[in-house]
Motif scaffolding. Structure first.
Motif, PDB file in Angstrom:
ATOM      1  N   LEU A 166       0.825  -1.206   0.000  1.00  0.00           N
ATOM      2  CA  LEU A 166       0.000   0.000   0.000  1.00  0.00           C
ATOM      3  C   LEU A 166       0.866   1.265   0.000  1.00  0.00           C
ATOM      4  N   SER A 167       1.967   1.242   0.758  1.00  0.00           N
ATOM      5  CA  SER A 167       2.873   2.395   0.784  1.00  0.00           C
ATOM      6  C   SER A 167       3.510   2.609  -0.584  1.00  0.00           C
ATOM      7  N   TYR A 168       3.847   1.508  -1.247  1.00  0.00           N
ATOM      8  CA  TYR A 168       4.466   1.596  -2.570  1.00  0.00           C
ATOM      9  C   TYR A 168       3.481   2.172  -3.595  1.00  0.00           C
ATOM     10  N   LEU A 169       2.244   1.698  -3.539  1.00  0.00           N
ATOM     11  CA  LEU A 169       1.228   2.185  -4.489  1.00  0.00           C
ATOM     12  C   LEU A 169       0.857   3.644  -4.215  1.00  0.00           C
ATOM     13  N   LYS A 170       0.965   4.036  -2.935  1.00  0.00           N
ATOM     14  CA  LYS A 170       0.606   5.408  -2.550  1.00  0.00           C
ATOM     15  C   LYS A 170       1.526   6.430  -3.203  1.00  0.00           C
ATOM     16  N   GLU A 171       2.752   5.998  -3.544  1.00  0.00           N
ATOM     17  CA  GLU A 171       3.713   6.891  -4.180  1.00  0.00           C
ATOM     18  C   GLU A 171       3.402   7.092  -5.667  1.00  0.00           C
ATOM     19  N   LYS A 172       2.526   6.262  -6.199  1.00  0.00           N
ATOM     20  CA  LYS A 172       2.189   6.351  -7.612  1.00  0.00           C
ATOM     21  C   LYS A 172       0.939   7.201  -7.830  1.00  0.00           C
ATOM     22  N   LYS A 173       0.666   7.505  -9.085  1.00  0.00           N
ATOM     23  CA  LYS A 173      -0.524   8.298  -9.429  1.00  0.00           C
ATOM     24  C   LYS A 173      -1.314   7.582 -10.515  1.00  0.00           C
ATOM     25  N   ALA A 174      -2.523   8.047 -10.753  1.00  0.00           N
ATOM     26  CA  ALA A 174      -3.374   7.446 -11.777  1.00  0.00           C
ATOM     27  C   ALA A 174      -2.649   7.443 -13.117  1.00  0.00           C
ATOM     28  N   GLY A 175      -2.699   6.300 -13.796  1.00  0.00           N
ATOM     29  CA  GLY A 175      -2.018   6.153 -15.076  1.00  0.00           C
ATOM     30  C   GLY A 175      -0.711   5.405 -14.971  1.00  0.00           C
ATOM     31  N   ASP A 176      -0.095   5.417 -13.775  1.00  0.00           N
ATOM     32  CA  ASP A 176       1.123   4.635 -13.571  1.00  0.00           C
ATOM     33  C   ASP A 176       0.793   3.146 -13.569  1.00  0.00           C
ATOM     34  N   GLN A 177       1.793   2.333 -13.887  1.00  0.00           N
ATOM     35  CA  GLN A 177       1.577   0.892 -13.940  1.00  0.00           C
ATOM     36  C   GLN A 177       2.347   0.175 -12.829  1.00  0.00           C
ATOM     37  N   VAL A 178       1.838  -0.984 -12.463  1.00  0.00           N
ATOM     38  CA  VAL A 178       2.534  -1.844 -11.513  1.00  0.00           C
ATOM     39  C   VAL A 178       2.454  -3.278 -12.016  1.00  0.00           C
ATOM     40  N   SER A 179       3.600  -3.961 -12.046  1.00  0.00           N
ATOM     41  CA  SER A 179       3.654  -5.363 -12.467  1.00  0.00           C
ATOM     42  C   SER A 179       3.611  -6.245 -11.231  1.00  0.00           C
ATOM     43  N   LEU A 180       2.713  -7.212 -11.237  1.00  0.00           N
ATOM     44  CA  LEU A 180       2.500  -8.066 -10.069  1.00  0.00           C
ATOM     45  C   LEU A 180       2.709  -9.539 -10.408  1.00  0.00           C
ATOM     46  N   THR A 181       3.335 -10.246  -9.484  1.00  0.00           N
ATOM     47  CA  THR A 181       3.410 -11.706  -9.556  1.00  0.00           C
ATOM     48  C   THR A 181       2.523 -12.239  -8.442  1.00  0.00           C
ATOM     49  N   TYR A 182       1.672 -13.193  -8.778  1.00  0.00           N
ATOM     50  CA  TYR A 182       0.721 -13.707  -7.796  1.00  0.00           C
ATOM     51  C   TYR A 182       0.638 -15.228  -7.896  1.00  0.00           C
ATOM     52  N   SER A 183       0.102 -15.816  -6.832  1.00  0.00           N
ATOM     53  CA  SER A 183      -0.105 -17.263  -6.791  1.00  0.00           C
ATOM     54  C   SER A 183      -1.600 -17.538  -6.753  1.00  0.00           C
ATOM     55  N   ARG A 184      -2.041 -18.493  -7.586  1.00  0.00           N
ATOM     56  CA  ARG A 184      -3.461 -18.881  -7.613  1.00  0.00           C
ATOM     57  C   ARG A 184      -3.546 -20.407  -7.706  1.00  0.00           C
ATOM     58  N   LYS A 185      -4.074 -20.998  -6.659  1.00  0.00           N
ATOM     59  CA  LYS A 185      -4.214 -22.457  -6.598  1.00  0.00           C
ATOM     60  C   LYS A 185      -2.885 -23.166  -6.880  1.00  0.00           C
ATOM     61  N   GLY A 186      -1.813 -22.624  -6.300  1.00  0.00           N
ATOM     62  CA  GLY A 186      -0.511 -23.262  -6.414  1.00  0.00           C
ATOM     63  C   GLY A 186       0.276 -22.923  -7.666  1.00  0.00           C
ATOM     64  N   LYS A 187      -0.311 -22.139  -8.577  1.00  0.00           N
ATOM     65  CA  LYS A 187       0.386 -21.768  -9.802  1.00  0.00           C
ATOM     66  C   LYS A 187       0.636 -20.265  -9.836  1.00  0.00           C
ATOM     67  N   GLU A 188       1.817 -19.884 -10.323  1.00  0.00           N
ATOM     68  CA  GLU A 188       2.173 -18.469 -10.395  1.00  0.00           C
ATOM     69  C   GLU A 188       1.633 -17.830 -11.668  1.00  0.00           C
ATOM     70  N   GLY A 189       1.265 -16.555 -11.539  1.00  0.00           N
ATOM     71  CA  GLY A 189       0.821 -15.790 -12.688  1.00  0.00           C
ATOM     72  C   GLY A 189       1.379 -14.381 -12.603  1.00  0.00           C
ATOM     73  N   LYS A 190       1.357 -13.671 -13.721  1.00  0.00           N
ATOM     74  CA  LYS A 190       1.851 -12.294 -13.747  1.00  0.00           C
ATOM     75  C   LYS A 190       0.851 -11.403 -14.475  1.00  0.00           C
ATOM     76  N   THR A 191       0.773 -10.162 -14.033  1.00  0.00           N
ATOM     77  CA  THR A 191      -0.110  -9.202 -14.687  1.00  0.00           C
ATOM     78  C   THR A 191       0.437  -7.804 -14.471  1.00  0.00           C
TER      79      THR A 191
END
Length: 345
Positions: A166-191
């Motif tokens: 949340l602190s990291y996102l707070k430094e950004k503004k509308a229109g900025d992008q963030v790349s995320l790696t996440y886990s779903r049912k044991g498998k990794e995904g990126k967006t």
């Protein structure tokens, strides 16, 4: 021909009965559930036995049909809720159930933490990621991330807490992008998501800044010795924290806190503080039917509309002989039991 006419009312009645069972209405019904003994559910390695028992109380919640709606409308200690009162905006029943199961897991962690610390046994944690409790309709994460996903990395940086994200996102503004790696049912995904202003996507929101639109919570696994297992199957929600902690602590320590009594109760648990829950009246009914003699209820620091006051009123209404005990902390519940005289045979 006449016999056929005689059968018609019976056929119509049968069809109505079937429709009343299988046709879902836009409501949920809650009613008294069960009071389950916790000793078979919770096992502390080499734990101590108990003469009485601690019990988990539950509320049964299900989608209404015509029959259950009418039963609740004219029955007692059953509540009717609209879909909007149960499900968040854009939330599916699957998301709701997933969220409830995670709340139960969180409840277990809080209970283990409280019990082991009370017993003077150190605890350790393994961070599992940032759990996505829900997404905000119309915000960037909607339709991309799901309830139950765990966020692991943001822009190449391993995440160590939701506050860090949340602190990291707070430094950004509308229109900025963030790349995320996440886990779903044991498998990794990126967006990659583009941040948007909260107030533009959340009706009535005056929240400043931009974000991706998730409700995040820290997800941790607690590591203890002796080991403890808590089997709850498909029971969801956070309300079992207090009773879990009492059962675990009782198995950890030689003195039997039950003193031979059947003890039920309810309440969330966070850092040793007992919090209020929903359905206290229905849980009193369930505990009474199960033969509980003592019931711990959240006191909410003496609030006039506390769970404790509602529990006392319900117990009186159903003429229960249960003793209702108000508690604000786990320590208070333990202190009460330590002073309790053993039950006479």
């Amino acid at each position: 021909m006449r016999k056929k006419h005689i059968r018609i009312p019976y056929i119509l009645a049968a069809l109505f009965f079937l429709a009343s069972i299988f046709y879902s209405l836009p409501y949920y019904i809650s009613k008294p559930g069960l009071a389950k003994e916790l000793e078979p559910i919770i096992t502390v390695e080499n734990g101590f036995d108990e003469e009485g028992s601690f019990m988990l109380t539950t509320v049964r919640m299900g989608r209404a049909n015509i029959y259950t709606y009418l039963m609740a409308k004219f029955g007692k200690y059953q509540e009717i809720y609209s879909l909007d009162e149960v499900l968040g905006k854009g939330e599916s029943e699957k998301d709701y159930n997933t969220k409830q199961l995670h709340m139960m897991e969180d409840s277990k962690t809080s209970a283990i933490e409280a019990a082991y610390k009370k017993a003077g046994i150190p605890v350790e944690y393994r961070y599992k990621g940032i759990y996505v409790m829900s997404t905000v309709p119309g915000m960037p994460a909607d339709g991309i991330l799901e309830t139950g996903d765990r966020l692991l990395v943001a822009d190449g940086k391993i995440l160590k807490s939701k506050d860090e994200l949340l602190s990291y996102l707070k430094e950004k503004k509308a229109g900025d992008q963030v790349s995320l790696t996440y886990s779903r049912k044991g498998k990794e995904g990126k967006t990659t998501l583009k941040l948007e202003n909260f107030k533009d996507k959340i009706p009535g929101s005056n929240q400043p800044g931009a974000g991706i639109g998730i409700l995040p919570v820290d997800d941790r696994e607690i590591i203890v010795s002796p080991k403890v297992k808590v089997k709850t199957d498909e029971i969801g929600g956070p309300s079992a924290g207090l009773m879990f902690a009492l059962e675990i602590y009782n198995q950890l320590t030689e003195e039997d806190l039950t003193k031979g009594y059947e003890i039920a109760g309810t309440g969330t648990l966070s850092e040793g503080i007992v919090g209020p829950i929903g359905g206290i009246e229905q849980k009193i009914v369930a505990a009474d039917k199960a033969g509980a003699e003592i019931f711990f209820a959240p006191n909410e620091n003496g609030a006039t509309d506390s769970n404790y006051r509602a529990a006392v009123k319900t117990a009186k209404d159903i003429r229960s002989k249960m003793k209702i005990i108000p508690v604000d902390t786990f320590d208070e519940a333990v202190a009460y039991l330590e002073k309790l005289k053993p039950k006479k045979s």
